[in-house]
Design an enzyme around this catalytic site. Structure first.
Site, PDB file in Angstrom:
ATOM      1  N   SER A  64     -24.471 -23.529  26.245  1.00 53.40           N
ATOM      2  CA  SER A  64     -25.393 -24.529  26.773  1.00 53.40           C
ATOM      3  C   SER A  64     -25.231 -25.851  26.065  1.00 53.40           C
ATOM      4  CB  SER A  64     -26.833 -24.044  26.621  1.00 53.40           C
ATOM      5  OG  SER A  64     -27.142 -23.890  25.251  1.00 53.40           O
ATOM      6  N   CYS A  65     -25.734 -26.886  26.708  1.00 52.50           N
ATOM      7  CA  CYS A  65     -25.862 -28.229  26.143  1.00 52.50           C
ATOM      8  C   CYS A  65     -26.827 -28.984  27.040  1.00 52.50           C
ATOM      9  CB  CYS A  65     -24.528 -28.983  26.122  1.00 52.50           C
ATOM     10  SG  CYS A  65     -23.410 -28.518  24.780  1.00 52.50           S
ATOM     11  N   ASP A  66     -27.383 -30.068  26.532  1.00 52.97           N
ATOM     12  CA  ASP A  66     -28.241 -30.927  27.333  1.00 52.97           C
ATOM     13  C   ASP A  66     -27.927 -32.377  27.006  1.00 52.97           C
ATOM     14  OD1 ASP A  66     -30.456 -29.228  28.795  1.00 52.97           O
ATOM     15  OD2 ASP A  66     -30.172 -28.316  26.827  1.00 52.97           O
ATOM     16  N   ASN A  90     -25.443 -27.893  32.074  1.00 52.91           N
ATOM     17  CA  ASN A  90     -24.573 -26.755  32.391  1.00 52.91           C
ATOM     18  C   ASN A  90     -24.648 -26.274  33.830  1.00 52.91           C
ATOM     19  OD1 ASN A  90     -25.597 -25.972  29.252  1.00 52.91           O
ATOM     20  ND2 ASN A  90     -23.427 -26.186  29.622  1.00 52.91           N
TER      21      ASN A  90
END
Length: 425
Positions: free
Chosen positions: A11-13, A193
């Site tokens: 994940s990443c944001d 994502n």
């Protein structure tokens, strides 16, 4: 190289605020880099350079043609690879990238990582739109592929990007060599994502629609919704979790609409309840970045980087391109040359200790915070005080209340890193 289990966490944001969503006349960019829990992320300064015509450039896995001139960049990157998870250049261009899986299969071979594309774009562009052209051009020529983790079990994915400069932002989403992009000239936007560009496509790969039609994913008539057409029909667990984070991030931006500042973005990156500040199984937020890009070109852009995991227990330290900028040694990982596990074949059969000085001190501090409540609180207060000092200094700078020598501006990040390292000693 194929991707790993479809349920592997990843994940990443990324977030951006363009006036009037920002509280000040500036574009504000932010990203959490969520990676394997024990992976070290370093902050690397690379000065501008001139290069011999026809020379080649070694990226993580493959070589590409070098350009004659490259811009100065500041990068937050997993220390084992060439590219970066996020970064900025001397012209005020910021980019963050994220993993995405689509109907288009992940390639088996080694090519450019999304992180390589990000660094190449920062080194070669002076605007967000130019960076988009750099990435798509390289993507179409070299493709993307290769393991994205320092692990003997391959883990591969495609990339989405959030690109910003002083005036606007772009969302770029890819599926193999294909892509679609959306221009953002006002308001706030986030990515998490998953494909998020629907019918509002500003520019696209010339074969995007014909490819979708040939695959039977689109009938060829009526509305073309990129996310709907290219997203996996059966979503893996990791992408269902990304949907929840995307909704939470969008709601947080909505709540702060018109009042978004660097501090607000830092607060969003520190939000654990939503999962944006990640701490789940083998993955966590390993580094974070917030950038303030004033629309007034006479004002400097300010980039805040942690270089350490968990932004809720890390210090955002200010970096400004200027005279006297140099590498802060405390956030630079050791190198292993030709013996590095990423360079020896088969790759990643052994592990090396990549921890830099600040990472080691920060990990010891986290242990203290958990084992000794009183001393831990004192240490966390020192962190907060140091961060507030950096924020106040940059507020004064952007309000034209402080005009230090250029040498002092250029050495700002090094000074804050040194003071944080001393606090952990």
């Amino acid at each position: 190289m194929a991707s790993s289990s479809p349920d592997s966490p990843c994940s990443c944001d990324c977030f951006v605020s363009v006036p009037p969503a920002s509280a000040i006349p500036a574009v504000i960019f932010a990203k959490n880099s969520d990676r394997p829990r024990d992976e070290v992320q370093e902050v690397v300064f690379v000065p501008a350079g001139s290069h011999t015509p026809g020379s080649r450039l070694q990226c993580t896995y493959i070589e590409v043609e070098q350009v004659s001139k490259t811009h100065a960049v500041i990068l937050s990157r997993p220390s084992w690879l060439w590219g970066a998870e996020m970064g900025a250049n001397e012209h005020g261009v910021c980019i963050g990238n994220e993993a995405v899986w689509t109907k288009e299969p992940v390639g088996e071979g080694e090519a450019l990582l999304g992180m390589d594309l990000l660094r190449l774009a920062l080194e070669r562009s002076s605007s967000a739109q130019e960076a988009l052209h750099v990435i798509t051009g390289l993507l179409e020529r070299y493709g993307q592929g290769g393991s994205c983790l320092e692990d003997p079990v391959p883990f591969s994915y495609h990339s989405t990007f959030l690109l910003a400069d002083r005036t606007e932002a772009w969302v770029l989403e890819t599926a193999g060599r294909l892509w679609a992009a959306q221009r953002i000239q006002a308001g706030a936007r986030n990515i998490s994502n998953q494909l998020s560009i629907g019918t509002d496509i500003s520019v696209q790969h010339p074969e995007l629609r014909t490819h979708a039609q040939a695959k039977g994913w689109w009938e060829g008539q009526g509305t073309f919704d990129f996310a709907q057409v290219f997203s996996l029909t059966q979503q893996p667990v990791r992408m269902e979790a990304a949907k929840a984070r995307f909704r939470a991030g969008r709601e947080l931006l909505r709540q702060w609409q018109g009042g978004i500042t660097a501090e607000v973005m830092m607060g969003i990156l520190r939000d654990k309840e939503s999962g944006i500040c990640m701490d789940s199984g083998g993955f966590c937020t390993t580094a974070s970045m917030v950038s303030v890009l004033p629309q007034d070109p006479t004002q400097p852009c300010v980039h805040f980087l942690t270089a350490t995991p968990d932004p809720s227990r890390s210090v955002f330290k200010p970096f400004i391109f200027g005279v006297g900028v140099a590498q802060a040694p405390q956030v630079l990982s050791p190198t292993f040359g030709a013996q590095d596990p990423v360079r020896t074949l088969p790759r990643f059969q052994t592990r090396v200790d990549r921890r830099h000085t600040l990472y080691r001190g920060h990990q010891a501090a986290l242990g203290l915070m958990e084992s000794d409540q009183d001393r831990g609180q004192q240490l966390q207060q020192k962190q907060r005080d140091l961060e507030q000092e950096g924020l106040k200094a940059t507020h004064r700078l952007l309000a034209n209340e402080w005009a230090p020598p250029l040498q002092e501006l250029g050495s700002l990040f090094q000074a804050f890193v040194k003071r944080e390292s001393q606090a952990y000693a």
